[in-house]
Design an enzyme around this catalytic site. Sequence first.
Site, short mmCIF file in Angstrom:
data_model
loop_
_atom_site.label_atom_id
_atom_site.label_comp_id
_atom_site.label_asym_id
_atom_site.label_seq_id
_atom_site.Cartn_x
_atom_site.Cartn_y
_atom_site.Cartn_z
N SER A 1 -13.40 1.38 2.55
CA SER A 1 -12.37 1.06 1.56
C SER A 1 -11.34 2.18 1.46
O SER A 1 -11.67 3.32 1.12
CB SER A 1 -13.03 0.86 0.19
OG SER A 1 -12.06 1.03 -0.83
N SER B 1 0.84 -1.21 0.00
CA SER B 1 0.00 0.00 0.00
C SER B 1 0.87 1.25 0.00
O SER B 1 0.61 2.20 -0.76
CB SER B 1 -0.88 0.04 1.25
OG SER B 1 -1.86 -0.94 1.18
N GLN C 1 -9.09 2.33 -0.71
CA GLN C 1 -8.89 2.68 -2.13
C GLN C 1 -9.84 3.80 -2.54
O GLN C 1 -9.43 4.75 -3.23
CB GLN C 1 -9.12 1.44 -3.00
CG GLN C 1 -8.05 0.38 -2.79
CD GLN C 1 -8.31 -0.89 -3.57
OE1 GLN C 1 -9.33 -1.02 -4.25
NE2 GLN C 1 -7.41 -1.85 -3.47
N ASP D 1 -7.11 -7.95 4.24
CA ASP D 1 -6.30 -8.82 3.36
C ASP D 1 -5.84 -10.11 4.04
O ASP D 1 -5.18 -10.94 3.43
CB ASP D 1 -5.08 -8.04 2.85
CG ASP D 1 -5.48 -6.95 1.87
OD1 ASP D 1 -6.56 -7.05 1.26
OD2 ASP D 1 -4.73 -5.97 1.73
C1 S3P Z 1 -5.68 -1.32 -0.18
C2 S3P Z 1 -6.94 -1.34 0.35
C3 S3P Z 1 -7.73 -2.56 0.52
C4 S3P Z 1 -6.88 -3.81 0.41
C5 S3P Z 1 -5.91 -3.75 -0.74
C6 S3P Z 1 -4.98 -2.55 -0.58
C7 S3P Z 1 -4.98 -0.03 -0.30
O1 S3P Z 1 -8.73 -2.60 -0.48
O2 S3P Z 1 -7.68 -4.95 0.29
O3 S3P Z 1 -5.14 -4.92 -0.80
O4 S3P Z 1 -3.74 -0.03 -0.48
O5 S3P Z 1 -5.64 1.01 -0.23
P1 S3P Z 1 -10.14 -1.87 -0.28
O6 S3P Z 1 -9.88 -0.41 -0.24
O7 S3P Z 1 -10.95 -2.24 -1.50
O8 S3P Z 1 -10.70 -2.41 0.98
#
Ligand code: S3P
Length: 441
Positions: free
Chosen positions: A169, A25, A171, A321
Site C-alpha cells: 500500500s 495521487s 498510502q 484502482d
Molecule cells: C493511493 C494508493 C492506493 C490507491 C489509491 C491511491 C495513493 O491505495 O488505491 O486510490 O495515492 O497512495 P492503497 O495504498 O491503499 O493501495
Amino acid sequence: MANHISIRHKINSFDKKIKVSADKSISIRSVLLASQAVGTSKISNLLESEDVLNSLKVIKKLGVDYTKRKNTYYIKGFGLNSFKIKKKTILNAGNSGTLARLILGLLVKSKSQVKLIGDKSLSKRDFSRVIKPLKLFGANINSKKNRLPVEILGTEFLRPIYYEEKIGSAQIKTACCFAALNAPGTTNILARKSRDHTELLFKYLKIPIKVKSNKQFDSIKVKGLQQYKAFDYKIPGDISSSAFFIALTLLAKNSEITILNVNVNKTRIGFIKILKMMKSKIKFKNIRFYKGEKIADIFVKSSNKLKSINCPVKMNSRSIDEFLIIFLICSVANGISKFRKIDELRSKETDRLKFASNFLKKIGIKTKVNKNAFKIYGNPNIKLNNTYEIKNFDKDHRACMMSIIAALTLGGKWIIHDTDSIKTSFPNFLKILKNLGAKIN
Ligand code: S3P
C-alpha cells in the site's frame, strides 16, 4: 443537478485526441508536501476533484494559506511541522483514503490534538494500517475499532522506526515517509512494491531518501529533520482516469483515441500490461520524463479479439484502482480470466469484489468469487437488451464510472445512480464522454 443518469444508446465510433484530469495521487502529495516546504510552491494543473479540494481545505485549517491565479495554486509553506493548530481542530477528509492516511503522517509532531473524520464510506475503512506504524514513531492516536474518527496528538520525542509494510500500500508507505520527515535519525521502511510517487517527489525535493529494490520489496531510508525548499510542479494526466477511456475505446466499434500527457510511471501501468497480454492495441507515443515521472501520449484502437488472462499477482498493486474496468473487459474476452490475492479490493471505497460479481451477474456473465480470488467466464458475443439499474455502491466513483462505460458499450437501457460520486476523482468525465459523442441524460 440530478444525481443519476440514463443511457439508452451505445456510443458511435469516434477518432479523437483527449486530455483527462490530472493525477490524483500526485495532486494530493504535492499539496501536502507544499504545506511543509519553506516558501511558496507553485502547482499548476492541479486536479480540482473533491479529494484534492479536501486536501486544500485540510491544510488551510492547519494554518497554511494558498491562493489560485489562472491555472496555478500558490501554497505558502513555513517548513516542517509549521502547522498552526487551533484547539479542537476537526479535519474532514471526505471520501479520500489517501488524504486521511497521509495527513496523519504529517501530524505525528502536532502540539494540539486533531480529530480526523470522513464521509460514510471512508468511515467504514481500516485505519489500523497507518495507526500501527505511526504509534511506533511515538504519536498518540485513539480510535474506536481502528475506524474514523481518529484522534491524533503528536509528540516532541519522536523516534525513527524500522517498519515492514506487507500489503503493498502506497498510502501506508507514504504515511511512514511523511512521519519520517519529522523524526530524528533515519527511518527504514521495507515496503512491498507499490506506486512510488512519494519517493520520486522526495528525490526531486532533495529530501534525503535512499531506495534499494529487490523483486518484491523496496527498502526505503529517509533521514529526518531536513528542511526543503518550495517547488514548482505541473501535474500530468492520471492513468487511472485514462483507464476508463482506454476501456471505452477497446470495447467500442471501429474507434481510436489518443490520450495526451498521461503519467505512465511503471508502478501504475499494470492495467496496460494486462491489456497487452489480452492482445489489445495500445501504444505509448512521445515518451518523456518530468521530475522523475514518465509521461506519454496513449494511443488505443478498438479490438474485438480480446483474450482472457491469468493475471500475475505482481500486477495487483500496479493496477489496484483499475480492477473494476479490467473485470468489465474480461467479461467480453474469449475464455476464463483468473485473478488471485486481490482481497485488497474489498477495502476500497466499496467492496469492489462484491460489486463486480453482482454487476457481472446482472449482465449475465458467470463468475466465481471467494475471499481473495475471482474468475470471470468471458462472453465475446454478449448482447444486452434489458434495463439495468446500478445503485448501492457506497458512492464509489470508480464503480460508477465503470458502469457508465459498460452502458455505453454493451447495449441495453441503463439507470445509474449516485453520479455525483464521480467528482471525487474525475469532475469532467461526463463532459469528455459527451464530446466523444456519448448520449447521456
Ligand atoms: C493511493 C494508493 C492506493 C490507491 C489509491 C491511491 C495513493 O491505495 O488505491 O486510490 O495515492 O497512495 P492503497 O495504498 O491503499 O493501495
